[in-house]
Structures are given as C-alpha cells and as structure tokens.
Motif scaffolding. Structure first.
Motif, PDB file in Angstrom:
ATOM      1  N   ALA A  88       0.497  16.040   7.480  1.00  0.00           N
ATOM      2  CA  ALA A  88      -0.498  15.969   6.407  1.00  0.00           C
ATOM      3  C   ALA A  88      -0.876  14.525   6.083  1.00  0.00           C
ATOM      4  O   ALA A  88      -2.053  14.203   5.896  1.00  0.00           O
ATOM      5  N   LEU A  89       0.110  13.641   6.020  1.00  0.00           N
ATOM      6  CA  LEU A  89      -0.144  12.253   5.649  1.00  0.00           C
ATOM      7  C   LEU A  89      -0.676  11.427   6.815  1.00  0.00           C
ATOM      8  O   LEU A  89      -1.433  10.466   6.610  1.00  0.00           O
ATOM      9  N   GLY A  90      -0.269  11.789   8.042  1.00  0.00           N
ATOM     10  CA  GLY A  90      -0.659  11.003   9.213  1.00  0.00           C
ATOM     11  C   GLY A  90      -2.147  10.763   9.341  1.00  0.00           C
ATOM     12  O   GLY A  90      -2.597   9.618   9.501  1.00  0.00           O
ATOM     13  N   PRO A  91      -2.986  11.830   9.274  1.00  0.00           N
ATOM     14  CA  PRO A  91      -4.430  11.611   9.423  1.00  0.00           C
ATOM     15  C   PRO A  91      -5.019  10.728   8.333  1.00  0.00           C
ATOM     16  O   PRO A  91      -5.902   9.904   8.601  1.00  0.00           O
ATOM     17  N   ASP A  92      -4.552  10.876   7.087  1.00  0.00           N
ATOM     18  CA  ASP A  92      -5.071  10.063   5.992  1.00  0.00           C
ATOM     19  C   ASP A  92      -4.782   8.583   6.235  1.00  0.00           C
ATOM     20  O   ASP A  92      -5.628   7.719   5.969  1.00  0.00           O
ATOM     21  N   ILE A  93      -3.583   8.288   6.718  1.00  0.00           N
ATOM     22  CA  ILE A  93      -3.212   6.890   6.966  1.00  0.00           C
ATOM     23  C   ILE A  93      -3.944   6.361   8.192  1.00  0.00           C
ATOM     24  O   ILE A  93      -4.477   5.241   8.179  1.00  0.00           O
ATOM     25  N   GLU A  94      -3.979   7.166   9.260  1.00  0.00           N
ATOM     26  CA  GLU A  94      -4.641   6.731  10.497  1.00  0.00           C
ATOM     27  C   GLU A  94      -6.075   6.293  10.241  1.00  0.00           C
ATOM     28  O   GLU A  94      -6.532   5.274  10.779  1.00  0.00           O
ATOM     29  N   LEU A 125       0.845  -1.194   0.000  1.00  0.00           N
ATOM     30  CA  LEU A 125       0.000   0.000   0.000  1.00  0.00           C
ATOM     31  C   LEU A 125       0.880   1.242   0.000  1.00  0.00           C
ATOM     32  O   LEU A 125       2.043   1.196   0.430  1.00  0.00           O
ATOM     33  N   ALA A 126       0.302   2.368  -0.434  1.00  0.00           N
ATOM     34  CA  ALA A 126       1.050   3.631  -0.462  1.00  0.00           C
ATOM     35  C   ALA A 126       0.110   4.791  -0.212  1.00  0.00           C
ATOM     36  O   ALA A 126      -1.066   4.761  -0.591  1.00  0.00           O
ATOM     37  N   TRP A 127       0.647   5.829   0.421  1.00  0.00           N
ATOM     38  CA  TRP A 127      -0.051   7.086   0.652  1.00  0.00           C
ATOM     39  C   TRP A 127       0.936   8.196   0.291  1.00  0.00           C
ATOM     40  O   TRP A 127       1.888   8.458   1.037  1.00  0.00           O
TER      41      TRP A 127
END
Length: 257
Positions: free
Chosen positions: A158-164, A126-128
């Motif tokens: 910025a990326l943390g919330p999307d992944i969480e 997976l990737a974000w």
C-alpha cells in the motif's frame, strides 16, 4: 533466469542486435499474455568491456542497474565478465551457483539520488504513514531505506506506490524496509520501482547494507535475508559494495513477441 526469485527474460544480443522499447518490454513481461518477468535484460557486445547490459522493468521503464540480473550475466556467458551499464562498468565473477558483483560505491548526496530539492539524506526529514525518516542512497538507481521493528508488519504493497511516485523523487524511487537482527544479519523487503513487490532486489540489498553501514548499524560484511533467499554483502577496501548470491538459468527458447 532468476536471482532469488527476482525473474528475468534475458535476451542474448551479442551476435545480432535485438530491438527493444517500452511497448515490447511490457509485452514480454506480461505474465498472462507474454513470457512473464520482473525485468527484461538485453545482453549485447561491449566496446570497452566484455558485454553491455540494458534493463527494462515490467512497466516498460528503462533503468540503469539491477543487481540480481548482473549476477546472471557471468552465469549466462560462462565466465567472469566486465559489464557496461548505464550506471557505469560493473565486474561480475562466477562463484559457486552464482556470482559476486562489484556494485561500486554508494552515493548519498541529495542531487545524486536524485531528490527534487536540497535536503539531508541521512535521514530524509519525510514520512509516509508509519514509514518515516529513511536514508536515501543511489547504487546505480535511487533507493530509500527504512529500518523498522518488523518488516512483515509494514503494508508495503500500500505504501510502496505512494512513495515511489512522490514528486520529491523526479526519477521515482525504490523502497526498502529492513530489520537488523544483529550487526552481521538483517531481513528486508523491497517495493521495486517499475515492478512492485519482488522476491529479491539486488540493488535494494546493496542500498540497505550501505545505509546500515552509514548509520553504524552493520558490520563490514553482512547476511541479508529476503523473501526469495539470502544475499551476502561486504564493503570493499575502497568503500565499494560487493554482493554475492545465486543466479539460476531456468529455460531457453524463442518467442514471437
């Protein structure tokens, strides 16, 4: 109390019960209208252990484990302790200005993380954005570990919330980025589930060390530098994770919250 700047309101409920729920936890954790902290820790009596520990994030969500908070328990109690948590029994021993905690063995199976459907976890396919192919590991709570060339170059806020909050993680997840300086030394940052960017994350350090060992990147003992300071991790004889670091008592008081 705090562990490397990961700060806690610790409620001592060993002698008398203290009611805690999501609303009250959020009120206490609010840095403007409450006391302010990353997590609320409730220390109670233990049935088959010295004490019990429950943990609420600043957003009111209850979680099973917190490594930095676990180091605070023997400092607060004043001796080595066994601790009943939702993640199992942990053992914490006073050491210098902090403690060493046996955090148990890491788990890597997809259904142990948990992940919504079966897939390889070493790494995840997976990737974000620029973050791709992490190792997934559970050390009492779910973590992703990304090894990157430069931890400061990653826009983790910025990326943390999307992944969480990605739906592939039914219980959400913590996000760690790390750079290996040497087999016995790495630097890392964490986006903590329910708390956001924190100065240190004990379970994140354990997860990152476990992932590095799994990939053959790290030695059996290692120094981890976080924004708030340094932790030391080692692999025990049965594969358990041994975490050592400081724990600091800041102040004691009462609050009408």
């Amino acid at each position: 109390m705090h562990g490397l700047g990961n700060d806690f309101v610790v409620v001592d409920a060993r002698e008398a019960p203290v009611a805690m729920d999501a609303d009250r936890a959020r009120a206490i954790a609010d840095r403007h209208t409450g006391i302010g902290c990353d997590q609320i820790i409730l220390i109670g009596p233990g049935d088959d252990t010295d004490v019990s520990m429950r943990i609420w994030n600043s957003d009111g969500s209850e979680v099973a484990a917190c490594g930095n908070a676990t180091r605070c328990v023997p400092v607060l109690v004043g001796r080595d302790v066994s601790i009943r948590t939702a993640a199992g029994v942990l053992h914490a021993a006073r050491e210098g200005d902090g403690a060493t905690v046996d955090m148990g063995q890491p788990r890597f199976q997809w259904n142990e993380i948990p992940i919504a459907y079966a897939m390889d976890t070493q790494p995840l396919p997976l990737a974000w954005g620029e973050l791709a192919n992490p190792v997934a590991v559970n050390v009492g709570n779910p973590h992703l570990v990304f090894f990157v060339p430069d931890v400061d170059a990653v826009p983790l806020e910025a990326l943390g919330p999307d992944i969480e909050y990605d739906l592939v993680f039914p219980e959400r997840t913590n996000v760690n980025i790390a750079h290996v300086l040497a087999p016995d030394h790495l630097v890392m940052r964490t986006w903590e589930r329910g708390a956001g960017l924190t100065r240190a994350c004990g379970t994140g350090a354990c997860a990152t060390f476990a992932a590095g060992r799994k990939l053959g990147l790290l030695a059996p003992s290692c120094r981890l530098d976080l924004p708030g300071g340094t932790l030391h991790l080692a692999e025990g004889p049965d594969g358990q994770l041994l975490m050592s670091g400081p724990a600091t008592h800041v102040f004691a008081g009462e609050a009408a919250l």
